[in-house]
Design an enzyme around this catalytic site. Structure first.
Site, mmCIF file in Angstrom:
data_model
loop_
_atom_site.group_PDB
_atom_site.id
_atom_site.type_symbol
_atom_site.label_atom_id
_atom_site.label_comp_id
_atom_site.label_asym_id
_atom_site.label_seq_id
_atom_site.Cartn_x
_atom_site.Cartn_y
_atom_site.Cartn_z
ATOM 1 C CD GLU A 200 -2.653 3.906 -5.668
ATOM 2 O OE1 GLU A 200 -3.582 3.397 -6.123
ATOM 3 O OE2 GLU A 200 -1.593 3.111 -5.128
ATOM 4 C CG HIS B 41 -2.592 -0.256 -7.299
ATOM 5 N ND1 HIS B 41 -3.099 0.535 -6.477
ATOM 6 C CD2 HIS B 41 -2.794 -1.342 -6.811
ATOM 7 C CE1 HIS B 41 -3.488 -0.206 -5.292
ATOM 8 N NE2 HIS B 41 -3.417 -1.290 -5.618
ATOM 9 N NE ARG C 57 -4.373 -1.030 -0.088
ATOM 10 C CZ ARG C 57 -4.558 -2.182 -0.870
ATOM 11 N NH1 ARG C 57 -3.697 -2.386 -1.591
ATOM 12 N NH2 ARG C 57 -5.815 -2.857 -1.169
#
Length: 326
Positions: free
Chosen positions: A267, A286, A238
């Site tokens: 993000e 991601h 994360r």
């Protein structure tokens, strides 16, 4: 017919599962607060991907009973707010573990073998017949020869499902694998409790933990300064666990050898993110757990949770089931 709102398009197999089970499946036209607040009305369930779910959406939902997350992490949902409104939060554990683990191993090899540096040298015209040396000679001249990972120490931060798959793959490559996880009491590899020693002795550090108050900025300036100058950091866990500003500074100063980030504190990252200009950094969007196979698996898991709950059954993986009246 119960309505299921999907925040962002998921694998069609999962949508078909819901339709076959008698649900009215709708995909939201946007993930902003105004759109979701409007389209959540009348929905029994919300299937959520990685976008942040504003509290106002939960607060104003009139029939919402379950939020089903297509993945393990639920840091994009306010669990307390959902519980207050008696909304179950479910997630999918382990369905994308192999994909994330495969991503981590890919980056370990890419960084260690200097693959990107070699590619950049070709694109810059440094590796041509006109350079007056053999191809291996040009590799030496441009410092393109990397290292084997066999015998190198990999430290896994977080020995959950993903961490255990990484362990197996890394051991198959002959790596010396250790781990840190305060919630794991027994394992078949050395479990380190001294993080300072872990940072000092590891060649690769893979971050595979959730973002919590305890893990936020877990790797920052002090920890980076303890690492070997030849060390690499890979974060597929994360964003926010590794301080991006400090990591960029360490890379640019040559304090560590390289890094790969698949997740970011914000993000998508902002245009002025210091990692964009950091030396020997691999940045990806991601994608660690989003192979076609993994996306299908997590979507099916999230859909099954909705189906199970509607049929009076506790979904396989829940966050607040014991706090919800059923």
């Amino acid at each position: 017919m119960k309505k299921v709102l999907i925040s962002e398009k998921i694998d069609q197999t999962a949508s078909d599962m819901l339709t076959k089970a008698g649900f009215d499946v709708q995909v939201a036209s946007g993930v902003d607060e105004a759109t979701l607040t409007k389209e959540i009305q009348g929905a029994y369930a919300l299937i959520l991907r990685s976008s942040k779910l504003p509290n106002a959406v939960i607060d104003q939902a009139d029939q919402l009973k379950i939020i089903s997350r297509t993945g393990t992490g639920v840091d994009n949902v306010d669990i307390d707010d959902a519980t207050k409104h008696q909304v179950l939060v479910a997630r999918v554990n382990g369905a994308n573990a192999y994909s994330v683990a495969e991503y981590v191993i890919t980056q370990i090899l890419t960084l260690s073998r200097r693959i990107l540096k070699s590619n950049a040298a070709f694109q810059a015209g440094k590796i041509t017949n006109e350079q007056g040396a053999s191809l291996p000679g040009l590799a030496v001249k441009n410092d393109l020869n990397g290292h084997e990972v066999r015998g190198k120490r990999l430290a896994i931060l977080g020995l959950g499902r993903i961490g255990r798959v990484i362990k197996g793959l890394a051991q198959a490559l002959g790596m010396d694998v250790v781990a840190y996880d305060p919630y794991v009491k027994k394992a078949d590899i050395p479990m380190m409790t001294d993080l300072d020693e872990l940072y000092r002795t590891s060649d690769f550090i893979s971050v595979n933990m959730p973002l919590t108050p305890e893990t936020k900025n877990m790797i920052s300036k002090t920890q980076l300064a303890e690492m070997k100058s030849t060390a690499f950091v890979i974060n597929a866990g994360r964003g926010g666990i590794v301080n991006e500003r400090d990591l960029a500074a360490a890379l640019n100063a040559g304090e560590i050898a390289g890094a790969a980030l698949d997740v970011f504190a914000t993000e998508p990252p902002k245009a002025d993110n210091p990692m964009f200009t950091a030396k020997n950094a691999i940045l990806t969007a991601h994608i660690g757990g989003t192979t076609v196979e993994a996306m299908r698996a997590v979507a099916k898991g999230a859909a099954q949770a909705v189906i199970d709950y509607a049929n009076g059954k506790e979904p396989e993986f829940t966050v607040n089931y014991d706090k919800i009246k059923h």
